[in-house]
Design a protein around this motif. Structure first.
Motif, PDB file in Angstrom:
ATOM      1  N   PRO A   1       0.811  -1.224   0.000  1.00 10.11           N
ATOM      2  CA  PRO A   1       0.000   0.000   0.000  1.00 10.11           C
ATOM      3  C   PRO A   1       0.844   1.275   0.000  1.00 10.11           C
ATOM      4  O   PRO A   1       0.517   2.247  -0.683  1.00 10.11           O
TER       5      PRO A   1
ATOM      6  N   MET B   1       1.833   1.772  -3.454  1.00  8.32           N
ATOM      7  CA  MET B   1       0.657   2.139  -4.255  1.00  8.32           C
ATOM      8  C   MET B   1       0.327   3.620  -4.093  1.00  8.32           C
ATOM      9  O   MET B   1      -0.021   4.293  -5.068  1.00  8.32           O
ATOM     10  N   TYR B   2       0.423   4.140  -2.871  1.00 13.57           N
ATOM     11  CA  TYR B   2       0.171   5.565  -2.656  1.00 13.57           C
ATOM     12  C   TYR B   2       1.197   6.412  -3.400  1.00 13.57           C
ATOM     13  O   TYR B   2       0.859   7.431  -4.006  1.00 13.57           O
TER      14      TYR B   2
ATOM     15  N   ARG C   1       0.260   6.357  -7.086  1.00 14.27           N
ATOM     16  CA  ARG C   1      -0.864   7.274  -7.346  1.00 14.27           C
ATOM     17  C   ARG C   1      -0.386   8.721  -7.382  1.00 14.27           C
ATOM     18  O   ARG C   1      -0.760   9.490  -8.253  1.00 14.27           O
TER      19      ARG C   1
ATOM     20  N   SER D   1      -8.199   5.078   0.795  1.00  9.47           N
ATOM     21  CA  SER D   1      -8.843   3.770   0.902  1.00  9.47           C
ATOM     22  C   SER D   1      -8.330   2.869  -0.213  1.00  9.47           C
ATOM     23  O   SER D   1      -8.074   3.310  -1.330  1.00  9.47           O
ATOM     24  N   LEU D   2      -8.129   1.612   0.125  1.00 13.84           N
ATOM     25  CA  LEU D   2      -7.692   0.595  -0.831  1.00 13.84           C
ATOM     26  C   LEU D   2      -8.492  -0.670  -0.562  1.00 13.84           C
ATOM     27  O   LEU D   2      -8.639  -1.073   0.583  1.00 13.84           O
TER      28      LEU D   2
ATOM     29  N   GLU E   1      -7.948  -3.966  -5.340  1.00 13.31           N
ATOM     30  CA  GLU E   1      -7.046  -2.945  -5.890  1.00 13.31           C
ATOM     31  C   GLU E   1      -5.586  -3.338  -5.659  1.00 13.31           C
ATOM     32  O   GLU E   1      -4.745  -3.164  -6.550  1.00 13.31           O
ATOM     33  N   VAL E   2      -5.302  -3.851  -4.474  1.00 14.99           N
ATOM     34  CA  VAL E   2      -3.936  -4.290  -4.172  1.00 14.99           C
ATOM     35  C   VAL E   2      -3.560  -5.467  -5.065  1.00 14.99           C
ATOM     36  O   VAL E   2      -2.470  -5.493  -5.658  1.00 14.99           O
TER      37      VAL E   2
END
Length: 196
Positions: free
Chosen positions: A66, A69-70, A73, A138-139, A143-144
């Motif tokens: 995560p 992922m942030y 993004r 939020s994830l 999505e992960v």
């Protein structure tokens, strides 16, 4: 402190993802430095932030993807230069721990001291990160999983060089200066965290 080791395959994959950010957003730097040196530096940065997660009693195995992922993004919206990567990873580590750590207390003052920042500078880095993602953290599990499938299909077993990235990727990402999105490019705090 949680002593958890990130699986080697996941770690290598996340290093490849981070390497792709430099290729796509700072190709001039990438061409001037060896791929091995860049990958090694990214891996060393990962050590720092995995260690912080562990010291905050967060399980890196649960939070590292995560965290990446942030960052991913943020970069899609704002772009990044090589000298901003450590700031981005630091901000994402702090926010990920705060958002996902149930009982975690992240002390910005201690982290600022640890990395040689003034508290106001670190708070500015964190604020720009939050604003750059419109405070959306939020994830879902899917999505992960989708992110990991995409990363595996894109990076596993393939050398990552500027030659395998489409030319249009090298166009600098526009900096959003209106609305709530702001990037590290707007910040006076762009020096690397690891001071030499």
């Amino acid at each position: 402190m949680i002593q958890s080791t990130l699986p080697t395959a996941t770690r290598k994959l996340m290093v490849a993802v981070a390497n792709s950010w430099i290729i796509k957003n700072d190709a001039t730097f990438y061409v001037r430095h060896s791929r091995a040196d860049i990958m090694h530096t990214i891996d060393m940065l990962f050590d720092n932030f995995i260690s912080i997660l562990s010291q905050l009693d967060c399980d890196p195995c649960e939070l590292f993807v995560p965290l990446i992922m942030y960052c991913d993004r943020f970069i899609r919206f704002n772009g990044i230069r090589h000298d901003q990567l450590s700031n981005l990873l630091l901000a994402s580590t702090m926010v990920t721990a705060k958002f996902w750590g149930e009982t975690v207390r992240v002390n910005n003052k201690q982290i600022a001291q640890l990395f040689g920042y003034q508290l106001a500078e670190l708070n500015e880095i964190e604020l720009r990160f939050l604003m750059g993602l419109d405070y959306s953290f939020s994830l879902s599990k899917s999505e992960v999983e989708d992110f990991m499938v995409q990363a595996r299909s894109e990076f596993e077993g393939k050398p990552l060089t500027p030659h395998c990235v489409p030319k249009e990727v090298f166009v600098p990402t526009p900096i959003a200066v209106t609305g709530t999105r702001r990037s590290f490019r707007d910040s006076h705090v762009s020096q690397p965290l690891v001071r030499v």
